[in-house]
Motif scaffolding. Structure first.
Motif, short mmCIF file in Angstrom:
data_model
loop_
_atom_site.label_atom_id
_atom_site.label_comp_id
_atom_site.label_asym_id
_atom_site.label_seq_id
_atom_site.Cartn_x
_atom_site.Cartn_y
_atom_site.Cartn_z
N LEU A 103 0.83 -1.20 0.00
CA LEU A 103 0.00 0.00 0.00
C LEU A 103 0.87 1.25 0.00
O LEU A 103 0.60 2.22 -0.72
CB LEU A 103 -0.93 0.01 1.22
N GLY A 104 1.93 1.25 0.80
CA GLY A 104 2.84 2.38 0.84
C GLY A 104 3.49 2.65 -0.51
O GLY A 104 3.62 3.81 -0.94
N ILE A 105 3.87 1.58 -1.19
CA ILE A 105 4.48 1.72 -2.53
C ILE A 105 3.46 2.31 -3.50
O ILE A 105 3.78 3.24 -4.26
CB ILE A 105 5.00 0.36 -3.04
N ARG A 106 2.24 1.79 -3.47
CA ARG A 106 1.20 2.31 -4.37
C ARG A 106 0.94 3.80 -4.10
O ARG A 106 0.86 4.60 -5.03
CB ARG A 106 -0.10 1.51 -4.23
N CYS A 107 0.80 4.15 -2.84
CA CYS A 107 0.55 5.56 -2.49
C CYS A 107 1.71 6.44 -2.94
O CYS A 107 1.49 7.50 -3.53
CB CYS A 107 0.35 5.71 -0.97
N TYR A 108 2.92 6.00 -2.67
CA TYR A 108 4.09 6.80 -3.06
C TYR A 108 4.13 7.00 -4.57
O TYR A 108 4.33 8.12 -5.05
CB TYR A 108 5.38 6.12 -2.58
N GLU A 109 3.91 5.93 -5.32
CA GLU A 109 3.97 6.03 -6.78
C GLU A 109 2.82 6.86 -7.34
O GLU A 109 3.00 7.62 -8.30
CB GLU A 109 4.02 4.64 -7.40
N GLN A 110 1.64 6.76 -6.74
CA GLN A 110 0.52 7.60 -7.18
C GLN A 110 0.81 9.07 -6.89
O GLN A 110 0.49 9.94 -7.70
CB GLN A 110 -0.78 7.17 -6.48
N ASN A 111 1.43 9.34 -5.76
CA ASN A 111 1.78 10.72 -5.42
C ASN A 111 2.85 11.25 -6.37
O ASN A 111 2.82 12.43 -6.75
CB ASN A 111 2.23 10.84 -3.97
N GLU A 112 3.78 10.42 -6.76
CA GLU A 112 4.81 10.82 -7.73
C GLU A 112 4.15 11.20 -9.05
O GLU A 112 4.56 12.17 -9.70
CB GLU A 112 5.83 9.70 -7.94
N ALA A 113 3.12 10.47 -9.45
CA ALA A 113 2.39 10.80 -10.68
C ALA A 113 1.68 12.14 -10.55
O ALA A 113 1.67 12.94 -11.49
CB ALA A 113 1.39 9.69 -11.02
N LEU A 114 1.09 12.41 -9.38
CA LEU A 114 0.45 13.70 -9.14
C LEU A 114 1.47 14.83 -9.22
O LEU A 114 1.20 15.89 -9.79
CB LEU A 114 -0.25 13.72 -7.77
N LYS A 115 2.65 14.60 -8.65
CA LYS A 115 3.70 15.63 -8.69
C LYS A 115 4.19 15.85 -10.12
O LYS A 115 4.44 17.00 -10.52
CB LYS A 115 4.86 15.25 -7.77
N ALA A 116 4.29 14.78 -10.90
CA ALA A 116 4.71 14.92 -12.30
C ALA A 116 3.67 15.75 -13.07
O ALA A 116 4.03 16.58 -13.92
CB ALA A 116 4.89 13.55 -12.94
N ASN A 117 2.39 15.53 -12.77
CA ASN A 117 1.33 16.30 -13.40
C ASN A 117 1.44 17.78 -13.02
O ASN A 117 1.29 18.66 -13.88
CB ASN A 117 -0.04 15.74 -12.98
N LEU A 118 1.71 18.06 -11.76
CA LEU A 118 1.88 19.44 -11.31
C LEU A 118 3.09 20.08 -11.99
O LEU A 118 3.04 21.22 -12.44
CB LEU A 118 2.03 19.49 -9.79
N GLU A 119 4.18 19.32 -12.10
CA GLU A 119 5.37 19.82 -12.80
C GLU A 119 5.04 20.15 -14.26
O GLU A 119 5.50 21.16 -14.79
CB GLU A 119 6.51 18.80 -12.76
N GLN A 120 4.23 19.30 -14.88
CA GLN A 120 3.86 19.55 -16.28
C GLN A 120 3.04 20.83 -16.39
O GLN A 120 3.22 21.60 -17.33
CB GLN A 120 3.09 18.36 -16.86
N LYS A 121 2.15 21.07 -15.44
CA LYS A 121 1.38 22.32 -15.44
C LYS A 121 2.29 23.52 -15.29
O LYS A 121 2.10 24.55 -15.94
CB LYS A 121 0.34 22.30 -14.32
#
Length: 144
Positions: A103-121
């Motif tokens: 669960l921790g790995i999934r949460c961390y990786e999902q958060n990394e995707a959110l951060k990548a999206n923010l970086e793209q914005k």
């Protein structure tokens, strides 16, 4: 008023701090809007230090600029949320190892995707050249 218009400091350090706080709030809000597990910025910081590693709690404490007591409290919170497991160190009775659960790995990786999206914005808003220049400046050794 946009969040950018709220920034009024004139010193570089204040501007960096304000922008960092703003981006952290946006990132935290994006996570919390999509997930039931609240994870604080400090907890994300700990998760990042242990992702794909199996460090000891002592190693985490040395690499994070937070008190030992605070680290233990954060780890206890992460354990309660079932994001990490703490196990005995194989050769030291005094130390414990910490690692992410599935669960921790999934949460961390999902958060990394959110951060990548923010970086793209941010890149879209600034333009690729300015964004790349900003990245370069922030990664440069400032010899401090």
């Amino acid at each position: 008023m946009t969040p950018y218009e709220q920034l009024t400091p004139t010193h570089l350090l204040d501007l960096l701090g304000e922008r960092h706080d703003q981006i952290r709030r946006i990132s935290e809000r994006a996570w919390n809007e999509q997930h039931d597990i609240y994870i604080s910025n400090s907890e994300w910081y700990i998760l990042a230090r242990i992702y794909r590693k199996n460090p000891t709690i002592s190693e985490v404490t040395r690499n994070v600029h937070v008190s030992r007591q605070a680290i233990h409290k954060l780890i206890k919170n992460l354990k309660t949320k079932e994001l990490v497991t703490v196990t005995d160190h194989p050769t030291s009775r005094k130390d414990k190892c910490i690692q992410l659960t599935d669960l921790g790995i999934r949460c961390y990786e999902q958060n990394e995707a959110l951060k990548a999206n923010l970086e793209q914005k941010i890149a879209t808003t600034l333009g690729d050249d300015a964004f790349n220049q900003l990245q370069t400046l922030l990664q440069t050794d400032w010899k401090l």
